[in-house]
Design a protein around this motif. Structure first.
Motif, PDB file in Angstrom:
ATOM      1  N   GLY A   7      50.965  11.416  60.774  1.00 28.85           N
ATOM      2  CA  GLY A   7      51.432  12.796  60.578  1.00 28.85           C
ATOM      3  C   GLY A   7      51.223  13.226  59.137  1.00 28.85           C
ATOM      4  O   GLY A   7      52.042  13.946  58.546  1.00 28.85           O
ATOM      5  N   THR A   9      48.968  15.191  57.880  1.00 29.54           N
ATOM      6  CA  THR A   9      48.281  16.462  57.648  1.00 29.54           C
ATOM      7  C   THR A   9      49.213  17.661  57.478  1.00 29.54           C
ATOM      8  O   THR A   9      48.748  18.801  57.396  1.00 29.54           O
ATOM      9  N   SER A  10      50.506  17.419  57.414  1.00 32.15           N
ATOM     10  CA  SER A  10      51.442  18.548  57.286  1.00 32.15           C
ATOM     11  C   SER A  10      52.793  18.030  56.802  1.00 32.15           C
ATOM     12  O   SER A  10      53.075  16.820  56.891  1.00 32.15           O
ATOM     13  N   ILE A  12      56.269  16.616  55.802  1.00 28.94           N
ATOM     14  CA  ILE A  12      56.802  15.429  55.103  1.00 28.94           C
ATOM     15  C   ILE A  12      55.699  14.394  54.866  1.00 28.94           C
ATOM     16  O   ILE A  12      55.576  13.833  53.766  1.00 28.94           O
ATOM     17  N   ARG A  32      45.351  13.705  63.414  1.00 25.99           N
ATOM     18  CA  ARG A  32      44.473  13.880  64.578  1.00 25.99           C
ATOM     19  C   ARG A  32      43.343  14.862  64.290  1.00 25.99           C
ATOM     20  O   ARG A  32      42.471  15.066  65.111  1.00 25.99           O
ATOM     21  N   LYS A  36      41.515  18.611  58.549  1.00 24.44           N
ATOM     22  CA  LYS A  36      42.761  18.610  57.763  1.00 24.44           C
ATOM     23  C   LYS A  36      42.852  17.363  56.888  1.00 24.44           C
ATOM     24  O   LYS A  36      43.320  17.412  55.752  1.00 24.44           O
ATOM     25  N   ASP A  56      44.843  10.395  67.662  1.00 19.04           N
ATOM     26  CA  ASP A  56      46.011  11.078  68.207  1.00 19.04           C
ATOM     27  C   ASP A  56      47.008  10.000  68.631  1.00 19.04           C
ATOM     28  O   ASP A  56      46.652   9.114  69.414  1.00 19.04           O
ATOM     29  N   VAL A  57      48.239  10.082  68.131  1.00 15.43           N
ATOM     30  CA  VAL A  57      49.204   9.006  68.420  1.00 15.43           C
ATOM     31  C   VAL A  57      49.591   8.928  69.896  1.00 15.43           C
ATOM     32  O   VAL A  57      50.147   7.922  70.339  1.00 15.43           O
ATOM     33  N   ASN A  82      55.493   8.698  61.157  1.00 17.11           N
ATOM     34  CA  ASN A  82      56.147   9.988  60.883  1.00 17.11           C
ATOM     35  C   ASN A  82      55.665  11.109  61.804  1.00 17.11           C
ATOM     36  O   ASN A  82      56.357  12.113  61.962  1.00 17.11           O
ATOM     37  N   ASP A 132      62.979   9.197  62.481  1.00 18.60           N
ATOM     38  CA  ASP A 132      63.633   9.855  63.622  1.00 18.60           C
ATOM     39  C   ASP A 132      64.202  11.174  63.124  1.00 18.60           C
ATOM     40  O   ASP A 132      63.497  11.946  62.475  1.00 18.60           O
ATOM     41  N   TYR A 146      63.759  17.089  72.176  1.00 12.73           N
ATOM     42  CA  TYR A 146      63.570  16.592  70.804  1.00 12.73           C
ATOM     43  C   TYR A 146      64.646  15.560  70.444  1.00 12.73           C
ATOM     44  O   TYR A 146      64.332  14.459  69.978  1.00 12.73           O
ATOM     45  N   LYS A 150      64.241  11.449  69.712  1.00 12.59           N
ATOM     46  CA  LYS A 150      64.590  10.845  68.417  1.00 12.59           C
ATOM     47  C   LYS A 150      65.665   9.772  68.581  1.00 12.59           C
ATOM     48  O   LYS A 150      65.660   8.771  67.875  1.00 12.59           O
ATOM     49  N   GLY A 177      67.696  15.355  57.716  1.00  9.54           N
ATOM     50  CA  GLY A 177      68.322  16.584  58.198  1.00  9.54           C
ATOM     51  C   GLY A 177      67.231  17.649  58.200  1.00  9.54           C
ATOM     52  O   GLY A 177      66.046  17.331  58.362  1.00  9.54           O
ATOM     53  N   VAL A 179      64.421  19.959  56.845  1.00 15.68           N
ATOM     54  CA  VAL A 179      63.483  19.943  55.713  1.00 15.68           C
ATOM     55  C   VAL A 179      62.536  21.139  55.873  1.00 15.68           C
ATOM     56  O   VAL A 179      62.100  21.436  56.992  1.00 15.68           O
ATOM     57  N   THR A 181      59.425  22.626  56.311  1.00 19.97           N
ATOM     58  CA  THR A 181      58.053  22.257  56.686  1.00 19.97           C
ATOM     59  C   THR A 181      57.589  23.250  57.756  1.00 19.97           C
ATOM     60  O   THR A 181      58.410  23.994  58.304  1.00 19.97           O
ATOM     61  N   THR A 184      59.966  23.356  60.828  1.00 20.54           N
ATOM     62  CA  THR A 184      61.231  24.121  60.804  1.00 20.54           C
ATOM     63  C   THR A 184      60.997  25.592  60.449  1.00 20.54           C
ATOM     64  O   THR A 184      61.873  26.418  60.708  1.00 20.54           O
TER      65      THR A 184
HETATM   66  N1  LIG Z   1      61.266  19.083  59.127  1.00 20.78           N
HETATM   67  C1  LIG Z   1      62.466  18.660  59.489  1.00 20.78           C
HETATM   68  O1  LIG Z   1      63.491  19.338  59.278  1.00 20.78           O
HETATM   69  C2  LIG Z   1      62.624  17.321  60.142  1.00 20.78           C
HETATM   70  C3  LIG Z   1      63.928  16.850  60.341  1.00 20.78           C
HETATM   71  C4  LIG Z   1      64.113  15.623  60.962  1.00 20.78           C
HETATM   72  C5  LIG Z   1      63.027  14.862  61.344  1.00 20.78           C
HETATM   73  N2  LIG Z   1      61.765  15.352  61.141  1.00 20.78           N
HETATM   74  C6  LIG Z   1      60.654  14.514  61.590  1.00 20.78           C
HETATM   75  O2  LIG Z   1      59.778  14.282  60.506  1.00 20.78           O
HETATM   76  C7  LIG Z   1      58.445  14.103  60.987  1.00 20.78           C
HETATM   77  C8  LIG Z   1      57.515  15.049  60.230  1.00 20.78           C
HETATM   78  O3  LIG Z   1      57.927  16.381  60.517  1.00 20.78           O
HETATM   79  P1  LIG Z   1      57.471  17.638  59.665  1.00 20.78           P
HETATM   80  O4  LIG Z   1      58.646  18.515  59.522  1.00 20.78           O
HETATM   81  O5  LIG Z   1      56.709  17.196  58.477  1.00 20.78           O
HETATM   82  O6  LIG Z   1      56.515  18.343  60.759  1.00 20.78           O
HETATM   83  P2  LIG Z   1      55.077  19.023  60.644  1.00 20.78           P
HETATM   84  O7  LIG Z   1      54.920  19.726  59.361  1.00 20.78           O
HETATM   85  O8  LIG Z   1      54.932  19.799  61.917  1.00 20.78           O
HETATM   86  O9  LIG Z   1      54.082  17.767  60.672  1.00 20.78           O
HETATM   87  C9  LIG Z   1      53.961  16.971  61.823  1.00 20.78           C
HETATM   88  C10 LIG Z   1      52.782  16.044  61.638  1.00 20.78           C
HETATM   89  O10 LIG Z   1      52.660  15.226  62.819  1.00 20.78           O
HETATM   90  C11 LIG Z   1      51.313  15.317  63.277  1.00 20.78           C
HETATM   91  N3  LIG Z   1      51.228  15.114  64.710  1.00 20.78           N
HETATM   92  C12 LIG Z   1      51.878  15.790  65.687  1.00 20.78           C
HETATM   93  N4  LIG Z   1      51.489  15.356  66.888  1.00 20.78           N
HETATM   94  C13 LIG Z   1      50.551  14.399  66.665  1.00 20.78           C
HETATM   95  C14 LIG Z   1      49.761  13.599  67.502  1.00 20.78           C
HETATM   96  N5  LIG Z   1      49.844  13.699  68.838  1.00 20.78           N
HETATM   97  N6  LIG Z   1      48.906  12.707  66.935  1.00 20.78           N
HETATM   98  C15 LIG Z   1      48.808  12.615  65.606  1.00 20.78           C
HETATM   99  N7  LIG Z   1      49.511  13.353  64.745  1.00 20.78           N
HETATM  100  C16 LIG Z   1      50.375  14.246  65.275  1.00 20.78           C
HETATM  101  C17 LIG Z   1      50.867  16.719  62.882  1.00 20.78           C
HETATM  102  O11 LIG Z   1      49.468  16.809  62.946  1.00 20.78           O
HETATM  103  P3  LIG Z   1      48.704  18.257  62.969  1.00 20.78           P
HETATM  104  O12 LIG Z   1      48.658  18.698  61.526  1.00 20.78           O
HETATM  105  O13 LIG Z   1      47.372  17.934  63.540  1.00 20.78           O
HETATM  106  O14 LIG Z   1      49.539  19.167  63.829  1.00 20.78           O
HETATM  107  C18 LIG Z   1      51.450  16.778  61.483  1.00 20.78           C
HETATM  108  O15 LIG Z   1      50.648  16.081  60.579  1.00 20.78           O
HETATM  109  C19 LIG Z   1      58.499  14.383  62.486  1.00 20.78           C
HETATM  110  O16 LIG Z   1      58.607  13.172  63.197  1.00 20.78           O
HETATM  111  C20 LIG Z   1      59.782  15.184  62.644  1.00 20.78           C
HETATM  112  O17 LIG Z   1      60.334  15.102  63.928  1.00 20.78           O
HETATM  113  C21 LIG Z   1      61.534  16.554  60.546  1.00 20.78           C
END
Ligand SMILES: NC(=O)c1ccc[n+]([C@@H]2O[C@H](COP(=O)([O-])OP(=O)(O)OC[C@H]3O[C@@H](n4cnc5c(N)ncnc54)[C@H](OP(=O)(O)O)[C@@H]3O)[C@@H](O)[C@H]2O)c1
Length: 248
Positions: A7, A9-10, A12, A32, A36, A56-57, A82, A132, A146, A150, A177, A179, A181, A184
């Motif tokens: 993960g 490419t975006s 965290i 994936r 990116k 792709d995971v 992640n 998680d 979701y 988790k 909590g 973040v 991104t 969210t």
């Molecule tokens: N943001 C929050 O508030 C928050 C809070 C608690 C937990 N989390 C967890 O933290 C992690 C990162 O979240 P984020 O907020 O950084 O989200 P994000 O900006 O949407 O980034 C998600 C990343 O996961 C990749 N991904 C999604 N599906 C995939 C797949 N099938 N194969 C490979 N890569 C895949 C995305 O790739 P693409 O760029 O190709 O889409 C992206 O790089 C997640 O597990 C999320 O559940 C986030």
């Protein structure tokens, strides 16, 4: 250190890549989308090496081929699993089970497929880190898929940690909590104590440097949710329903 991040490419994962490379680590960025990943490599700076892996995971064969092939040939000190997605259930009486399957495919089975290919090659002192979410701690409305994914992946990681005792391989869980991104940014409700992605990356890097087994941030939000989790179920439900009303 050789730090693998899914993960990448975006959000965290992207920030972790930037910060770990800047600090001189070898970052193995997994995503994936090849474009990116190339853009990420071009925009990160620092003395650390950068390797990208595209898969792709949710595709077990691709994870086996690309991630398994890499892990067999090269050392990985820390693997941060992640990658994840978030989809909400808007109509609980007419939900589509395919949505739940999509969320579990990435958030649960994505971690399982990566762990399957990494664990045979990890050495004593190496760490498998699973991201998680604090969402697993409370029955948030619309978060059936979701939150359940988790909670499931947290249990999987904790159980794995106990089972790996004696191997020297450590399993670490991270529960963020809210973040800031792209994940969210799509939310249309209040997100209390939402922190920046740079602060999230700092909290993760600090926690891993201290060799913590569990990293949760922001601390106050985690404490509030843990306290809510200990309330009688009737009170938890009353609070959850109140949140639903405030989202209308
Ligand atoms: N943001 C929050 O508030 C928050 C809070 C608690 C937990 N989390 C967890 O933290 C992690 C990162 O979240 P984020 O907020 O950084 O989200 P994000 O900006 O949407 O980034 C998600 C990343 O996961 C990749 N991904 C999604 N599906 C995939 C797949 N099938 N194969 C490979 N890569 C895949 C995305 O790739 P693409 O760029 O190709 O889409 C992206 O790089 C997640 O597990 C999320 O559940 C986030």
């Amino acid at each position: 250190m050789n730090i693998l991040i899914t993960g990448a490419t975006s959000g965290i994962g992207e920030q972790l890549c930037r910060d770990y490379r800047q600090a001189g680590n070898h970052v193995i960025a997994c995503g994936r989308n090849k474009e990116k990943l190339a853009a990420l490599e071009a925009s990160t700076t620092g003395p650390g090496k950068f390797t990208s892996l595209a898969f792709d995971v949710t595709e077990r064969d691709a994870v086996a081929h690309v991630l398994g092939g890499y892990a067999k040939a090269y050392p990985i000190d820390v693997a941060i699993l992640n990658a994840g997605v978030c989809e909400y259930i808007d109509d609980p009486q007419h939900f589509d089970a395919a949505l739940v399957e999509r969320v579990f495919a990435a958030n649960f089975f994505g971690v399982v497929y990566c762990a399957e290919r990494l664990l045979p090659h990890l050495q004593p002192g190496n760490r498998l880190v699973v991201v998680d979410s604090m969402a697993r701690q409370f029955p948030f409305v619309r978060a059936e898929a979701y939150g359940a994914s988790k909670a499931a992946v947290h249990y999987f990681a904790r159980s794995l940690q106990a089972d790996l005792a004696g191997t020297g391989i450590e399993v670490v869980t991270i529960s963020p909590g809210f973040v800031e991104t792209p994940m969210t940014d799509r939310n249309d409700f209040d997100m209390p104590m939402r922190i920046s992605v740079t602060d999230a990356s700092k909290a993760i890097i600090k926690g891993l440097a201290k060799r913590k087994q569990h990293i949760a941030f922001p601390g106050v939000f985690g404490w509030i949710l843990a306290s809510m989790q200990r309330l009688p179920m009737g009170i938890q439900m009353a609070l959850a329903k109140r949140m639903k009303q405030s989202q209308k």
